[in-house]
Scaffold this motif. Sequence first.
Motif, PDB file in Angstrom:
ATOM      1  N   UNK A   1       0.810  -1.219   0.000  1.00 18.86           N
ATOM      2  CA  UNK A   1       0.000   0.000   0.000  1.00 18.86           C
ATOM      3  C   UNK A   1       0.846   1.273   0.000  1.00 18.86           C
ATOM      4  N   UNK A   2       2.152   1.114  -0.086  1.00 11.72           N
ATOM      5  CA  UNK A   2       3.025   2.277  -0.097  1.00 11.72           C
ATOM      6  C   UNK A   2       3.305   2.859   1.277  1.00 11.72           C
ATOM      7  N   UNK A   3       3.064   2.077   2.326  1.00 10.24           N
ATOM      8  CA  UNK A   3       3.331   2.501   3.702  1.00 10.24           C
ATOM      9  C   UNK A   3       4.683   1.928   4.128  1.00 10.24           C
ATOM     10  N   UNK A   4       5.483   2.740   4.781  1.00  7.13           N
ATOM     11  CA  UNK A   4       6.810   2.292   5.213  1.00  7.13           C
ATOM     12  C   UNK A   4       6.718   1.235   6.306  1.00  7.13           C
ATOM     13  N   UNK A   5       7.569   0.241   6.185  1.00  7.49           N
ATOM     14  CA  UNK A   5       7.633  -0.841   7.157  1.00  7.49           C
ATOM     15  C   UNK A   5       8.797  -0.562   8.100  1.00  7.49           C
ATOM     16  N   UNK A   6       8.470  -0.310   9.359  1.00  8.35           N
ATOM     17  CA  UNK A   6       9.503  -0.071  10.361  1.00  8.35           C
ATOM     18  C   UNK A   6      10.166  -1.384  10.754  1.00  8.35           C
ATOM     19  N   UNK A   7      11.407  -1.338  11.203  1.00  6.92           N
ATOM     20  CA  UNK A   7      12.058  -2.550  11.712  1.00  6.92           C
ATOM     21  C   UNK A   7      11.195  -3.174  12.820  1.00  6.92           C
ATOM     22  N   UNK A   8      11.229  -4.483  12.926  1.00  9.91           N
ATOM     23  CA  UNK A   8      10.370  -5.199  13.882  1.00  9.91           C
ATOM     24  C   UNK A   8      10.498  -4.685  15.304  1.00  9.91           C
ATOM     25  N   UNK A   9      11.717  -4.407  15.741  1.00 11.58           N
ATOM     26  CA  UNK A   9      11.876  -3.980  17.134  1.00 11.58           C
ATOM     27  C   UNK A   9      11.275  -2.591  17.378  1.00 11.58           C
ATOM     28  N   UNK A  10      11.045  -1.800  16.339  1.00 12.66           N
ATOM     29  CA  UNK A  10      10.399  -0.504  16.503  1.00 12.66           C
ATOM     30  C   UNK A  10       8.884  -0.597  16.350  1.00 12.66           C
ATOM     31  N   UNK A  11       8.404  -1.580  15.639  1.00 10.14           N
ATOM     32  CA  UNK A  11       6.964  -1.749  15.444  1.00 10.14           C
ATOM     33  C   UNK A  11       6.266  -2.021  16.763  1.00 10.14           C
ATOM     34  N   UNK A  12       6.906  -2.724  17.648  1.00  9.78           N
ATOM     35  CA  UNK A  12       6.302  -3.098  18.922  1.00  9.78           C
ATOM     36  C   UNK A  12       6.064  -1.888  19.820  1.00  9.78           C
ATOM     37  N   UNK A  13       6.776  -0.798  19.568  1.00  7.72           N
ATOM     38  CA  UNK A  13       6.649   0.377  20.429  1.00  7.72           C
ATOM     39  C   UNK A  13       5.698   1.404  19.846  1.00  7.72           C
TER      40      UNK A  13
END
Length: 122
Positions: free
Chosen positions: A109-121
């Motif tokens: 969808x053109x949305x940036x994927x943050x690194x996994x360890x940052x997604x949790x926060x």
Amino acid sequence: MTNTEHEIIYRVLGSDEWAEALASGQYAGAPHDIADGFIHFSTIDTLAATLALHYTKRDGLKLLHVPVAPIKAKLKWEPARGGTLFPHLYDVLAVAHVTRVDDLPLDANGVHILPEDLQQTQ
């Protein structure tokens, strides 16, 4: 989380900008940073909104992780976006102060994927 609790701040920039910074040993900022007189950073709490607001669907981005401690003397926490405090660096950023660099790929969808360890926060 208050500004004094942040140990790491984040800078989004293009791969080409990062390559230039690596070559020179420092990052002076994008044109808007230079015009404003400081380099804009985000906290973990504001990163997703910064990406959505300023970098929508832009590919080839890097995410710099920068510890606050070594740049603290030149860092000011100033209100923006409805009074939220953002870290602004009133100096160039030495490449040596960057402790980690991540790619920011786009999803379908053109949305940036943050690194996994940052997604949790988020």
